[in-house]
Structures are given as C-alpha cells and as structure tokens.
Design an enzyme around this catalytic site. Structure first.
Site, PDB file in Angstrom:
ATOM      1  N   ALA A   8       0.914  -1.181   0.012  1.00  0.00           N
ATOM      2  CA  ALA A   8      -0.086   0.040   0.030  1.00  0.00           C
ATOM      3  C   ALA A   8       0.862   1.318   0.029  1.00  0.00           C
ATOM      4  O   ALA A   8       0.685   2.032  -0.531  1.00  0.00           O
ATOM      5  CB  ALA A   8      -0.731  -0.211   1.312  1.00  0.00           C
ATOM      6  N   GLU A   9       1.998   1.126   0.649  1.00  0.00           N
ATOM      7  CA  GLU A   9       2.610   2.327   0.520  1.00  0.00           C
ATOM      8  C   GLU A   9       4.212   2.333   0.262  1.00  0.00           C
ATOM      9  O   GLU A   9       4.877   3.256   0.366  1.00  0.00           O
ATOM     10  CB  GLU A   9       2.554   3.134   2.170  1.00  0.00           C
ATOM     11  CG  GLU A   9       3.172   2.189   3.301  1.00  0.00           C
ATOM     12  CD  GLU A   9       3.664   3.098   4.727  1.00  0.00           C
ATOM     13  OE1 GLU A   9       3.587   4.260   4.351  1.00  0.00           O
ATOM     14  OE2 GLU A   9       4.073   2.200   5.496  1.00  0.00           O
ATOM     15  N   ALA A  10       4.540   1.156  -0.015  1.00  0.00           N
ATOM     16  CA  ALA A  10       6.082   1.095  -0.407  1.00  0.00           C
ATOM     17  C   ALA A  10       5.954  -0.317  -1.361  1.00  0.00           C
ATOM     18  O   ALA A  10       5.225  -1.139  -1.394  1.00  0.00           O
ATOM     19  CB  ALA A  10       6.781   0.860   0.666  1.00  0.00           C
ATOM     20  N   ASP A 121      -0.181  -1.152  13.142  1.00  0.00           N
ATOM     21  CA  ASP A 121      -0.947  -1.839  12.032  1.00  0.00           C
ATOM     22  C   ASP A 121      -0.599  -3.405  11.955  1.00  0.00           C
ATOM     23  O   ASP A 121      -0.247  -3.954  10.956  1.00  0.00           O
ATOM     24  CB  ASP A 121      -0.146  -1.194  10.736  1.00  0.00           C
ATOM     25  CG  ASP A 121      -0.867  -1.653   9.401  1.00  0.00           C
ATOM     26  OD1 ASP A 121      -1.938  -1.938   9.495  1.00  0.00           O
ATOM     27  OD2 ASP A 121      -0.042  -1.652   8.284  1.00  0.00           O
TER      28      ASP A 121
END
Lengths: 212, 330
Positions: A8-10, A121
C-alpha cells in the site's frame, strides 16, 4: 533489483548487497497526495520504521535486521526473511498449529507493549512465519511509543478486526489464543484491562447496540 | 412478471419514497429534504416533524411518477436503521400503514447496505472493496459469506460529520461537502494539519479541532478548505489502499453522499489504477440518501424472503452494516 511486491505504501525489491539477499523497501511518492504532505509522511515513516524495528529486538521480538536507511530516498535496506505471511497460511493450519501460532503472536505483541511500543498496523499480512516456527513482525511505519492503555487497546482492536475481515471462520478462536499469549507476557491484570479497553473501543465505534 | 417494491427512506434529513422493479430499474424516486436553521445541525424531532408533514405527498408522488397503483406493488421496504430514532419511526409508520392497508409484505432494510446495493446496481460492480462515505458512515468493507465485513472505519466522527461541522462553525452552508469543495478550488497553501491513520482506521476529530483553530487564527478559508480536504481524503485513501492491497479485490466502489466529491474520486481512482482495480462511483443521482436505495435493496431482500411482521418491525437506530444477513448475495 527485482520488484517482488507492491504494498500500500511501499514497493519491495529483492536485491543483492555484498553477496547477501536483501529487501529494499522504498516508500514511493503517492501521486494522489499533495507533495508537501507526501514527503512529510514518507520521511517520518521511514525513520520511524527503522527505529522501531530496532527497538522491537530489545524486547525479543523477531524483526528483520536493518542494513541501511536512506532518509532522502525514503528507502530501507533490510534482511530478507524467507518465510510465508501468516495471512496466507492461517486458514490452512490444523487447529493445534493455528492455536500455537496465535499464542506466539500474542506473546510478541505483549512484548512490544511491555516496552511501550505500539505496532500501529497489526494485520496477518505484517507477520511472517519463518522455518515453520519463528514469527517475524514487519511493517513498523505506523509504530509509535505509548504507555496508554487506549493505544494498546487500539493496536489489538485493529488486529481483531483484520482477523474478522480476512479469516472470519477462525477469528474468534484465534483472538482467544492471541490473548492467552498476551497474558503470558503481560500478566492477568494488565491483560484484563486491555481486553476491557478493546471492548470499549468497539462499542465506541459507530452504531453498536450496547454501550458500556 | 416483474416485481415492484416501494421503498421509504427516513434515516436523517431526507424523506424519500421510490419504486424499484426487480429487473433493476428505479421507476420513480421522490424526495423532500429537511433543512435545519442556518448554522445549526439536524434536530431529530424537527426533522421527524418535517418528515410527517411531507410523507403523504412524497409517497403519492412516487406512485404517480411510476404510473403504478398501490395494489400493484409486491412489497413495502423501509429504512429500519441505522439513523435517528424519531426520523426512522416516521418512515416505519408510513410503511406499516401501507403494508397493512394493501396487505403487502413489509421488508426492513439497512440504510448502509442500501448505499452499497444501489451503487452496485448503477455501476455493475460485482465483488468490490466498498468505500462508504456519508454523514452517518465512513467505512471500508468487503463481502464474504453472507456478510459485509468492515476492513476499516472511522474511530470517531465520519467524513460527512467533519465537513458539516466545519462548515457550520465557519459560516459555510450545509451540507458542507460541496461548499468546502468549491472553496478548496482556490486554495494553494498546504497547512500543517494532523493526519491520523491507525492501520485501516482513520480518526477525524483531531483534524476538525485543528482546522477550527486555524479558522480562529484568521487563516484564509480557501487554503484551509484545501488543506482540510487534502488531509481528510488522503487519510481515507491511504486506509483504502491498505485494504485494497490486503484483500486483493479487483473493483473499488465509492458510494454515499460524500462520493460526489471530485477530489475524493480522483484520489481513489489513482490508487485503484495503481492496484489494477476498476474504479466505480455510484450514480450521482443516488449518492445522497434516497428512497431508491431502499426500494432496490427491498426487492433483493424480499426475493430472499427477508420480510418482517408489523409487530416485529421495530426500528433499529444502531443497526451496524456488518450485522446484516445478506441472504441475496452469492
């Protein structure tokens, strides 16, 4: 460098660092995000992740070894843990194994919380089963320090919800085992307090019938 | 023969009546919306009084527009919850009366599920990751084994609340979403506002407090609206992207009142592309609360046998969407 996963972010790449297989985790700019906000989030999280991965080790929580942090490029070079994500195997383990895995997950979270580290998370995507026994925790980008029961409660609430949405058949039983492991580390009193907190957080969510 | 269902919506501001057919057509859709006093939020009894005063007119218009006589419908659906008790009771009372008088089965519908079903109908989405954003909801959900399962949601106020409360406190008109969107168009400066994502969850109350503090300091409204939107939508987009990566769904479906916001649409579209998912947005006519969403979901529930007797047709102001038995989905 070979792209192995687009999170999602990396992006995760598998690379070679002086003959060693390493994971390169690069937080990539998000085109949807305002550039100023984007760079702020990426830098903060890169630094925080490296710090918290390191700290988790002090509480005997297996995490990848960090080799290099490139703040400007928002990239971390870390150990490649050869295993499978818990998400992929949890539903296929026999009951006894699943129980043991979940108790172990509970112990790891208990240990993090014992040094006031909140993962931030916790999902089964962020846990790697290594050699069929050892569990590594990863993805510490949203981690932070707190002694607050509220923050510990939210940590476990998020895990519980993630179990319910991805492993709904085994969610309840798994959560019970996780709390058993958590209790081994944190003691009955603390665990009871956190359990109450988790329930309070749930009821605070929108449209729950009962309110405490 | 095609089946017809009357749907009655009355969870909050909107009193709506609509007729849907089981071949997926919305045959009529009539609404009357309660407008609170300037600068004030919704008053439950005030809204309920509004609903009672317009109910007959709205329901009659729904039948007229559809060219359908009440005897010809097969079921009466009503929004059973979640929502404001006094408002829900008006819709339920009207539905019960029609159900008894014309001897038609009564179908309780969950308002949030109805936002998802009307969006599925109008976009053709089959197995999406859903982002539901409205005054009452901010949730990310997927379907599995007869239930919608929440992947992420707000831990305090909803996105709709955030925009409405901000608008009221700063003298913009409500609903706040469209106003903030309009003001944001001229904003340039990105202010430093709190950004709170917890796993797949978001929390907006800290952002609201900080934005109102900026307003008091005299910060320009254009920049403030711009920054507020950027931060609030980025948070939700990030949480959604996590859920998309975690679930691996191939469709992303945006629904609910705030779905009409173009900036939010463009952000979500961007992550959908990134993860090779198709991005779909509910038909603009049905993003806000409507009888249509209730009528259509009512048809689906009715055909699955989910009716209720008048005696047991209590409203459920806190009926969570993940509690609903979705018997009609495979």
């Amino acid at each position: 460098m070979r792209l192995i996963s687009k999170g999602a972010e990396a992006n995760l790449y598998l690379a070679d660092l002086y003959g060693r297989s390493v994971i390169v985790k690069k937080r990539i700019p998000k085109p949807y995000r305002n550039p100023k906000l984007d760079i702020k989030l990426r830098v903060t999280r890169t630094v925080r992740e490296a710090e918290c991965i390191h700290e988790a080790k002090k509480a005997s929580v297996p995490t990848p070894v960090i080799y290099l942090v490139d703040r400007k490029d928002t990239t971390i070079f870390m150990e490649y843990v050869r295993g499978v994500r818990i998400k992929e195997v949890l539903d296929f383990l026999d009951e006894g194994r699943r129980e043991r895995v979940c108790v172990q997950i509970g112990r790891l979270i208990g240990r993090l919380h014992s040094i006031s580290l909140i993962h931030g998370d916790l999902t089964t995507s962020n846990m790697i089963l290594f050699n069929d026994e050892k569990i590594f925790l990863i993805d510490f980008g949203l981690s932070f320090h707190s002694r607050d029961e509220e923050d510990k409660g939210v940590d476990l609430h998020l895990l519980k919800r993630s179990l319910h949405s991805t492993h709904h058949e085994h969610a309840e039983a798994s959560m019970r085992s996780i709390f058993l492991g958590y209790e081994e580390v944190s003691g009955a009193q603390t665990t009871l307090k956190i359990l109450r907190k988790v329930r309070e957080i749930e009821y605070r969510g929108r449209y729950f019938h009962e309110r405490v | 023969m095609r089946r017809l269902c009357l749907g009655i919506e009355s969870t909050a501001h909107t009193f709506g009546a609509a007729i849907a057919s089981d071949d997926g057509r919305i045959v009529s859709d009539v609404r009357d919306i309660y407008v609170p006093e300037a600068g004030k939020g919704i008053h439950p009894t005030g809204a309920a009084q509004h609903h009672s005063s317009v109910a007959d007119k709205v329901v009659i218009a729904a039948f007229k527009d559809a060219h359908v006589r009440p005897e010809k419908i097969d079921a009466v659906a009503f929004s059973c919850g979640p929502g404001l008790g006094p408002c829900l009771r008006v819709g339920a009372t009207v539905a019960r009366a029609i159900s008894v008088y014309f001897q038609k089965p009564l179908v309780p519908v969950n308002h949030a599920i109805a936002h998802i079903e009307i969006a599925s109908l109008t976009t053709g989405a089959r197995d999406p990751l859903v982002v539901l954003v409205s005054g009452g909801h901010t949730a990310i959900a997927t379907y599995a084994a007869r239930r919608w399962r929440i992947c992420g949601e707000t831990e305090d106020i909803t996105l709709g609340n955030l925009l409405d409360m901000f608008a009221r406190a700063t003298g913009l008109s409500t609903p706040g979403g469209p106003e903030v969107e309009r003001m944001a168009e001229n904003g340039r400066e990105m202010l430093d506002l709190p950004y709170t994502v917890k796993g797949n969850d978001v929390a907006y109350s800290g952002l609201l407090t900080a934005a109102l503090r900026e307003h008091k300091k005299g910060t320009q409204m254009a920049d403030l609206c711009f920054s507020l939107q950027e931060v609030a939508f980025s948070m939700l987009t990030e949480a959604t992207e996590r859920a998309l990566a975690h679930t691996g769904k191939r469709e992303l479906l945006l629904t609910g009142g705030v779905a009409a916001n173009r900036r939010l649409q463009s952000m979500l579209e961007s992550i959908a592309q990134e993860h090779e998912a198709e991005f779909r947005v509910v038909d603009r006519r049905f993003s806000g609360d409507s009888g249509a969403q209730i009528a259509w979901t009512g048809i689906l529930a009715f055909k699955a046998g989910l009716t209720v007797s008048v005696e047991e047709s209590h409203v459920r102001p806190r009926w969570r969407l993940d509690e609903v038995d979705v018997a009609w989905r495979r």
